[in-house]
Scaffold this motif. Structure first.
Motif, PDB file in Angstrom:
ATOM      1  N   ARG A  31       0.850  -1.197   0.000  1.00 22.62           N
ATOM      2  CA  ARG A  31       0.000   0.000   0.000  1.00 22.62           C
ATOM      3  C   ARG A  31       0.881   1.240   0.000  1.00 22.62           C
ATOM      4  O   ARG A  31       1.886   1.291   0.697  1.00 22.62           O
ATOM      5  N   CYS A  32       0.488   2.224  -0.755  1.00 20.85           N
ATOM      6  CA  CYS A  32       1.185   3.507  -0.818  1.00 20.85           C
ATOM      7  C   CYS A  32       0.364   4.523  -0.034  1.00 20.85           C
ATOM      8  O   CYS A  32      -0.797   4.776  -0.371  1.00 20.85           O
ATOM      9  N   PHE A  33       0.954   5.091   1.011  1.00 24.74           N
ATOM     10  CA  PHE A  33       0.265   6.075   1.848  1.00 24.74           C
ATOM     11  C   PHE A  33       0.709   7.470   1.453  1.00 24.74           C
ATOM     12  O   PHE A  33       1.885   7.802   1.509  1.00 24.74           O
ATOM     13  N   TRP A  38      -4.620   6.513   0.627  1.00 23.68           N
ATOM     14  CA  TRP A  38      -3.695   5.434   0.287  1.00 23.68           C
ATOM     15  C   TRP A  38      -4.268   4.646  -0.888  1.00 23.68           C
ATOM     16  O   TRP A  38      -5.451   4.721  -1.184  1.00 23.68           O
TER      17      TRP A  38
END
Length: 65
Positions: A31-33, A38
């Motif tokens: 996951r990219c926050f 996100w």
């Protein structure tokens, strides 16, 4: 023809499986926050690495978590 003892085969198999094991492996995330939201990543990456989420307005940069 030589006889191979089952214990020897088991020991060799266990040794082969543990050679690649690393207890200090870096944790991974998918996951990219970003500061706003996100998103899911297409594959796993090391935690803390820069990433981006694609939006209709362009990429929004963040960190893998």
């Amino acid at each position: 023809m030589r006889k191979i003892r089952p214990g020897l085969i088991a020991a060799a198999t266990i040794a082969a499986l543990t050679v690649g094991a690393d207890s200090s492996a870096q944790p991974m995330g998918n996951r990219c926050f970003t500061p706003q939201f996100w998103c899911w990543l297409p594959s796993y990456a090391p935690i803390g690495v820069s990433c981006f989420c694609g939006t209709p307005y362009g990429p929004v940069w963040g960190r893998v978590g």
